[in-house]
Design an enzyme around this catalytic site. Structure first.
Site, PDB file in Angstrom:
ATOM      1  N   ASN A 184       1.005  -1.177   0.037  1.00 36.23           N
ATOM      2  CA  ASN A 184      -0.077   0.008  -0.057  1.00 36.23           C
ATOM      3  C   ASN A 184       1.027   1.198  -0.016  1.00 36.23           C
ATOM      4  O   ASN A 184       1.538   1.360   1.036  1.00 36.23           O
ATOM      5  CB  ASN A 184      -0.994  -0.051   1.401  1.00 36.23           C
ATOM      6  CG  ASN A 184      -2.012   0.923   1.169  1.00 36.23           C
ATOM      7  OD1 ASN A 184      -2.764   0.899   2.213  1.00 36.23           O
ATOM      8  ND2 ASN A 184      -2.614   1.175   0.079  1.00 36.23           N
ATOM      9  N   ASN A 190      -6.411  10.365  -0.078  1.00 35.60           N
ATOM     10  CA  ASN A 190      -6.475   9.248  -1.191  1.00 35.60           C
ATOM     11  C   ASN A 190      -6.064   9.737  -2.726  1.00 35.60           C
ATOM     12  O   ASN A 190      -5.995  11.096  -2.887  1.00 35.60           O
ATOM     13  CB  ASN A 190      -7.860   8.687  -1.205  1.00 35.60           C
ATOM     14  CG  ASN A 190      -8.152   8.105   0.024  1.00 35.60           C
ATOM     15  OD1 ASN A 190      -7.263   7.224   0.449  1.00 35.60           O
ATOM     16  ND2 ASN A 190      -9.338   8.406   0.539  1.00 35.60           N
ATOM     17  N   CYS A 242      -5.567   5.157   8.355  1.00 33.91           N
ATOM     18  CA  CYS A 242      -4.773   4.312   7.275  1.00 33.91           C
ATOM     19  C   CYS A 242      -3.829   3.399   8.252  1.00 33.91           C
ATOM     20  O   CYS A 242      -2.740   3.766   8.611  1.00 33.91           O
ATOM     21  CB  CYS A 242      -4.149   5.044   6.132  1.00 33.91           C
ATOM     22  SG  CYS A 242      -3.207   3.940   5.210  1.00 33.91           S
ATOM     23  N   GLY A 243      -4.098   2.309   8.273  1.00 36.59           N
ATOM     24  CA  GLY A 243      -3.183   1.132   9.327  1.00 36.59           C
ATOM     25  C   GLY A 243      -2.008   1.049   8.522  1.00 36.59           C
ATOM     26  O   GLY A 243      -1.056   0.922   9.199  1.00 36.59           O
ATOM     27  N   ASN A 244      -1.864   0.863   7.210  1.00 40.19           N
ATOM     28  CA  ASN A 244      -0.575   0.750   6.490  1.00 40.19           C
ATOM     29  C   ASN A 244       0.374   1.740   6.585  1.00 40.19           C
ATOM     30  O   ASN A 244       1.578   1.955   6.842  1.00 40.19           O
ATOM     31  CB  ASN A 244      -0.927   0.232   5.081  1.00 40.19           C
ATOM     32  CG  ASN A 244      -1.375  -1.166   5.034  1.00 40.19           C
ATOM     33  OD1 ASN A 244      -1.244  -2.302   5.879  1.00 40.19           O
ATOM     34  ND2 ASN A 244      -2.303  -1.352   3.878  1.00 40.19           N
ATOM     35  N   ASN A 280     -15.437   0.816   2.164  1.00 43.13           N
ATOM     36  CA  ASN A 280     -14.248   0.144   1.788  1.00 43.13           C
ATOM     37  C   ASN A 280     -14.955  -1.287   1.809  1.00 43.13           C
ATOM     38  O   ASN A 280     -15.519  -1.712   2.781  1.00 43.13           O
ATOM     39  CB  ASN A 280     -13.053   0.238   2.801  1.00 43.13           C
ATOM     40  CG  ASN A 280     -12.512   1.561   2.808  1.00 43.13           C
ATOM     41  OD1 ASN A 280     -11.887   2.054   1.762  1.00 43.13           O
ATOM     42  ND2 ASN A 280     -12.745   1.916   4.154  1.00 43.13           N
ATOM     43  N   GLU A 293     -10.846  -0.098  -2.120  1.00 42.48           N
ATOM     44  CA  GLU A 293     -10.877   0.929  -1.083  1.00 42.48           C
ATOM     45  C   GLU A 293     -11.403   2.182  -1.502  1.00 42.48           C
ATOM     46  O   GLU A 293     -11.379   2.664  -2.443  1.00 42.48           O
ATOM     47  CB  GLU A 293      -9.344   1.202  -0.725  1.00 42.48           C
ATOM     48  CG  GLU A 293      -9.037   2.073   0.375  1.00 42.48           C
ATOM     49  CD  GLU A 293      -7.687   2.397   0.817  1.00 42.48           C
ATOM     50  OE1 GLU A 293      -7.202   3.154   1.628  1.00 42.48           O
ATOM     51  OE2 GLU A 293      -6.831   1.611   0.173  1.00 42.48           O
ATOM     52  N   ARG A 294     -12.237   2.743  -0.625  1.00 45.06           N
ATOM     53  CA  ARG A 294     -12.733   4.081  -1.070  1.00 45.06           C
ATOM     54  C   ARG A 294     -12.057   5.154  -1.384  1.00 45.06           C
ATOM     55  O   ARG A 294     -10.943   5.428  -0.913  1.00 45.06           O
ATOM     56  CB  ARG A 294     -13.641   4.469   0.321  1.00 45.06           C
ATOM     57  CG  ARG A 294     -14.441   5.731   0.238  1.00 45.06           C
ATOM     58  CD  ARG A 294     -15.274   6.234   1.379  1.00 45.06           C
ATOM     59  NE  ARG A 294     -14.231   6.240   2.694  1.00 45.06           N
ATOM     60  CZ  ARG A 294     -14.667   6.985   3.741  1.00 45.06           C
ATOM     61  NH1 ARG A 294     -15.924   7.109   3.958  1.00 45.06           N
ATOM     62  NH2 ARG A 294     -13.799   6.799   4.608  1.00 45.06           N
ATOM     63  N   CYS A 351      -5.141  -2.845   2.463  1.00 39.77           N
ATOM     64  CA  CYS A 351      -5.769  -1.711   3.094  1.00 39.77           C
ATOM     65  C   CYS A 351      -5.668  -2.276   4.803  1.00 39.77           C
ATOM     66  O   CYS A 351      -6.233  -3.348   5.356  1.00 39.77           O
ATOM     67  CB  CYS A 351      -7.108  -1.448   2.698  1.00 39.77           C
ATOM     68  SG  CYS A 351      -8.012  -0.374   3.883  1.00 39.77           S
ATOM     69  N   GLY A 352      -4.811  -1.490   5.536  1.00 40.16           N
ATOM     70  CA  GLY A 352      -4.554  -1.941   6.887  1.00 40.16           C
ATOM     71  C   GLY A 352      -5.770  -1.934   7.696  1.00 40.16           C
ATOM     72  O   GLY A 352      -5.988  -2.971   8.389  1.00 40.16           O
TER      73      GLY A 352
END
Length: 317
Positions: free
Chosen positions: A13, A60, A69-71, A195, A212-213, A221-222
């Site tokens: 990502n 985005n 955003c986890g990643n 998402n 992903e939105r 997506c994390g």
């Protein structure tokens, strides 16, 4: 204005990441950079914070701002911890201040960070989602999509609709793309988009593919992987604890624990630096361009790691 950007990724990502001050044109910058480099999923902006070590904003490719955003947070965690000379930190995000920490390196080479994923809500109005008069939707078919796919809705805090599907719907993504595209245009169910992840149990874990939105299909997506691990635990597909989550971009660990009425989620995976980029930014976009790129060598180690872990996910990608 000349800027120094780090091109980074968590589970492939991929983002441009940089330190800055609050600026009203970051959405436009994300659109400009994504038009120049179509490999990225957005930008990560590291800002000063009065309540944490730093603040993260995520934009985005279409200019929309993500709640979390986890990643990306793993990459920001690495930057802030290395900058401040610490192994743990707190990063302010749009919805919460989250604890992050450095972990043992994967394969003795790959920089690895664990990040808290929070807050968690099953209330449909937190996504928001509107479906008849329901206040929650957990592990039940949405009949207008399919009578056979159990879907669950959860925000963490990004909104997620998660379906548990057979392998055939992972190999052919047309079904997922049809509904994810529908839910992210004007529709009667998700006023802000959502998402959409399809989850399939595999040996020793789950495989997750996410639309992903604001991005479309993404390598990973994390928050989607973490939410998918949570839903898989609730559905009895995998036990609580560390869940191995495979995705088109690699593999992460998602820790899911529940005590009394409290659920805790943690996402652990790589935070890889790809290159250092000099970029000339013009708000109008006319003179915006990449001036230079200095590749780094961390991706070689990540590719070796991917070759070791993608035996299961390669059947779907």
């Amino acid at each position: 204005m000349e800027m120094t950007l780090l091109k980074v990724h968590g589970s492939m990502n991929t983002f441009y990441m940089f330190e800055g001050e609050e600026h009203e044109d970051y959405a436009q910058l994300a659109i400009q950079l994504s038009s120049i480099d179509q490999d990225i999923d957005g930008i990560l902006v590291i800002l000063p914070s009065t309540i944490a070590h730093a603040k993260m904003r995520v934009f985005n490719t279409d200019g929309s701002e993500a709640s979390m955003c986890g990643n990306g947070l793993r990459c920001v965690a690495r930057f802030v911890c290395e900058r401040d000379g610490v192994t743990e930190a707190v990063i302010e995000t749009m919805k919460a201040s989250l604890h992050v920490k450095k972990e043992e390196t994967l394969n003795d080479k790959i920089e690895t960070y664990a990040v808290e994923i929070s807050p968690i809500s099953f209330a449909l109005n937190s996504l928001p989602m509107s479906y008849l008069s329901n206040s929650e939707w957990l592990h039940k078919p949405l009949p207008f999509i399919s009578e056979e796919i159990p879907f669950s809705a959860v925000s963490v805090p990004n909104p997620h609709l998660i379906g548990i599907v057979p392998a055939a719907l992972q190999k052919d993504t047309s079904h997922q793309q049809k509904w994810a595209h529908y839910f992210n245009e004007e529709n009667n169910y998700f006023s802000d988009g959502v998402n959409v992840s399809y989850v399939t149990p595999v040996e020793n874990g789950i495989f997750v593919r996410t639309y992903e939105r604001g991005v479309g299909f993404t390598n990973a997506c994390g928050t989607a992987m973490t939410a998918s691990a949570l839903i898989s635990c609730l559905a009895g597909l995998v036990p609580y604890g560390d869940v191995t989550v495979y995705n088109p971009g690699g593999m992460v660990k998602c820790a899911v624990s529940e005590t009394e009425d409290t659920i805790r989620l943690q996402l652990t995976g790589n935070a890889t630096y790809l290159s250092v980029v000099k970029f000339n930014w013009s708000s109008s976009g006319e003179n915006s361009c990449i001036l230079s790129t200095e590749p780094l060598d961390e991706q070689t180690d990540y590719k070796e790691f991917i070759e070791q872990v993608t035996t299961l996910s390669s059947q779907f990608v």
